[in-house]
Design an enzyme around this catalytic site. Structure first.
Site, PDB file in Angstrom:
ATOM      1  N   CYS A  21      24.776 -10.825  24.331  1.00  0.00           N
ATOM      2  CA  CYS A  21      25.959 -11.179  23.004  1.00  0.00           C
ATOM      3  C   CYS A  21      27.093 -10.906  24.285  1.00  0.00           C
ATOM      4  CB  CYS A  21      25.571 -10.462  22.782  1.00  0.00           C
ATOM      5  SG  CYS A  21      25.276  -8.603  22.286  1.00  0.00           S
ATOM      6  N   ALA A  23      29.025  -7.400  24.881  1.00  0.00           N
ATOM      7  CA  ALA A  23      28.710  -7.087  25.205  1.00  0.00           C
ATOM      8  C   ALA A  23      27.792  -6.591  26.107  1.00  0.00           C
ATOM      9  CB  ALA A  23      28.974  -5.544  24.479  1.00  0.00           C
ATOM     10  N   GLY A  24      26.046  -7.263  25.395  1.00  0.00           N
ATOM     11  CA  GLY A  24      24.812  -7.385  25.682  1.00  0.00           C
ATOM     12  C   GLY A  24      24.053  -6.220  25.345  1.00  0.00           C
ATOM     13  N   GLY A  26      24.168  -4.785  21.242  1.00  0.00           N
ATOM     14  CA  GLY A  26      24.181  -4.836  20.046  1.00  0.00           C
ATOM     15  C   GLY A  26      23.575  -6.118  19.406  1.00  0.00           C
ATOM     16  N   ARG A  27      24.076  -6.994  19.816  1.00  0.00           N
ATOM     17  CA  ARG A  27      23.270  -8.354  18.977  1.00  0.00           C
ATOM     18  C   ARG A  27      22.171  -8.307  20.497  1.00  0.00           C
ATOM     19  NH1 ARG A  27      28.060 -11.847  18.593  1.00  0.00           N
ATOM     20  NH2 ARG A  27      28.742 -10.798  20.328  1.00  0.00           N
ATOM     21  N   GLN A  65      23.647  -1.022  18.767  1.00  0.00           N
ATOM     22  CA  GLN A  65      25.016   0.290  18.797  1.00  0.00           C
ATOM     23  C   GLN A  65      25.581   0.474  17.264  1.00  0.00           C
ATOM     24  OE1 GLN A  65      27.694  -3.311  19.849  1.00  0.00           O
ATOM     25  NE2 GLN A  65      28.311  -2.174  21.449  1.00  0.00           N
TER      26      GLN A  65
END
Length: 90
Positions: A21, A23-24, A26-27, A65
């Site tokens: 995603c 930022a890599g 969270g999702r 996150q």
């Protein structure tokens, strides 16, 4: 996740699934944690969401996150567990 797993199994080449995603963490963390949790449920019949999250965070800081994301993983795995139980009649 089911679609990704189906595509992975049907692929002509073998390799990892790449998920990312913005930022890599969270999702992406949610997807990875849920995938690991589903596999744990399939193989062991139990899942350790906190353990999965801690390991992911040890591997890459900040994975999953928010509290809402953590709750999502729990909810998704609860639904998956119910589906497994319905399929196996347990």
């Amino acid at each position: 996740m089911t679609d990704v797993e189906t595509d992975r199994r049907a692929a002509t080449t073998v390799g990892p699934v790449i998920v990312h995603c913005s930022a890599g963490i969270g999702r992406t963390g949610c997807f990875i944690a849920t995938t690991i949790g589903c596999r744990q449920l399939q193989l062991e019949g139990v899942v350790d969401v906190l353990g999965i999250t801690c390991q992911l965070r040890a591997d890459r800081g900040g994975m999953i996150q928010t509290g809402e994301q953590y709750e999502f993983v729990h909810h998704a795995l609860s639904l998956y567990e119910a589906r497994l139980c319905a399929e196996t009649g347990q």
